[in-house]
Design a protein around this motif. Structure first.
Motif, PDB file in Angstrom:
ATOM      1  N   ASP A 153     -16.753   3.745  10.946  1.00 31.25           N
ATOM      2  CA  ASP A 153     -15.316   4.415  10.969  1.00 31.25           C
ATOM      3  C   ASP A 153     -14.437   3.894  10.059  1.00 31.25           C
ATOM      4  O   ASP A 153     -13.699   4.594   9.555  1.00 31.25           O
ATOM      5  N   LEU A 154     -14.512   2.343  10.089  1.00 29.15           N
ATOM      6  CA  LEU A 154     -13.562   1.661   9.356  1.00 29.15           C
ATOM      7  C   LEU A 154     -13.720   1.985   8.112  1.00 29.15           C
ATOM      8  O   LEU A 154     -12.708   2.325   6.943  1.00 29.15           O
ATOM      9  N   VAL A 155     -14.842   2.014   7.400  1.00 26.69           N
ATOM     10  CA  VAL A 155     -15.191   2.093   6.009  1.00 26.69           C
ATOM     11  C   VAL A 155     -15.009   3.635   5.528  1.00 26.69           C
ATOM     12  O   VAL A 155     -14.272   3.869   4.492  1.00 26.69           O
ATOM     13  N   GLU A 156     -15.141   4.470   6.463  1.00 26.70           N
ATOM     14  CA  GLU A 156     -14.762   5.905   6.046  1.00 26.70           C
ATOM     15  C   GLU A 156     -13.487   6.194   5.950  1.00 26.70           C
ATOM     16  O   GLU A 156     -13.272   7.177   5.213  1.00 26.70           O
ATOM     17  N   GLU A 157     -12.823   5.575   6.820  1.00 28.15           N
ATOM     18  CA  GLU A 157     -11.228   6.005   6.871  1.00 28.15           C
ATOM     19  C   GLU A 157     -10.629   5.889   5.496  1.00 28.15           C
ATOM     20  O   GLU A 157      -9.653   6.612   5.259  1.00 28.15           O
ATOM     21  N   ASN A 158     -11.097   5.024   4.614  1.00 33.04           N
ATOM     22  CA  ASN A 158     -10.598   4.968   3.143  1.00 33.04           C
ATOM     23  C   ASN A 158     -10.883   6.046   2.380  1.00 33.04           C
ATOM     24  O   ASN A 158     -10.065   6.330   1.504  1.00 33.04           O
ATOM     25  N   TYR A 159     -11.890   6.666   2.764  1.00 38.32           N
ATOM     26  CA  TYR A 159     -12.312   7.870   1.731  1.00 38.32           C
ATOM     27  C   TYR A 159     -11.975   9.246   2.578  1.00 38.32           C
ATOM     28  O   TYR A 159     -12.071  10.285   1.796  1.00 38.32           O
ATOM     29  N   LYS A 160     -11.578   9.512   3.706  1.00 42.63           N
ATOM     30  CA  LYS A 160     -11.012  10.499   4.314  1.00 42.63           C
ATOM     31  C   LYS A 160      -9.737  11.185   4.070  1.00 42.63           C
ATOM     32  O   LYS A 160      -8.832  10.278   3.563  1.00 42.63           O
ATOM     33  N   LYS A 161      -9.643  12.337   3.617  1.00 43.28           N
ATOM     34  CA  LYS A 161      -8.385  12.959   3.414  1.00 43.28           C
ATOM     35  C   LYS A 161      -7.240  13.063   4.534  1.00 43.28           C
ATOM     36  O   LYS A 161      -7.789  13.443   5.644  1.00 43.28           O
ATOM     37  N   LYS A 162      -6.240  12.720   4.230  1.00 38.40           N
ATOM     38  CA  LYS A 162      -5.181  12.673   5.270  1.00 38.40           C
ATOM     39  C   LYS A 162      -4.694  14.155   5.732  1.00 38.40           C
ATOM     40  O   LYS A 162      -4.206  14.520   6.932  1.00 38.40           O
TER      41      LYS A 162
END
Length: 130
Positions: A18-27
């Motif tokens: 989840d921490l790694v994916e947070e960087n690539y998710k659109k806000k």
């Protein structure tokens, strides 16, 4: 190659992902629901140039969650139904605008494939109360 789990022993494998994916998710993605009519902007590369092409249709289904969230959008173009699958957090996905919302009682609207265009537009409108 070091193991990330050994470096941070207090975090679970799911939490690390989840921490790694947070960087690539659109806000700035809106709350999307099945039955919404949306206008989606997709980056198209033609030669050296890039442009945004818009695709407007009804969301038939949503699958997965997190960074793998995909939606299936259907539109009728020249009397023929066209469906397209979009990965929401993809870099080629530029923008999304909700045109209108419909009140539906199913999680997948695959039955719209069989219905003619006039009946397909009979989804009851949902009014968001604020």
């Amino acid at each position: 190659m070091t193991n990330l789990k050994e470096e941070v022993p207090s975090l679970s494998r799911k939490r690390i992902l989840d921490l790694v994916e947070e960087n690539y998710k659109k806000k700035n993605t809106a709350n999307l629901f099945v039955g919404d009519t949306v206008k989606i902007g997709v980056l198209i590369k033609e030669g050296n140039k890039e442009r945004v092409q818009y695709y407007q249709g009804i969301i038939l289904a949503k699958k997965n969650s997190g960074i793998n969230l995909t939606i299936y959008v259907r539109k009728v173009f020249q009397g023929i139904g066209v469906e397209r699958k979009f990965l929401i957090h993809s870099p080629k996905f530029e923008s999304i605008e909700i045109i209108k919302s419909a009140r539906v009682r199913r999680s997948k609207l695959y039955y719209l494939r069989k219905i003619t265009t006039t009946k397909g537009s009979r989804l009851k409108q949902r009014f968001n109360s604020k």
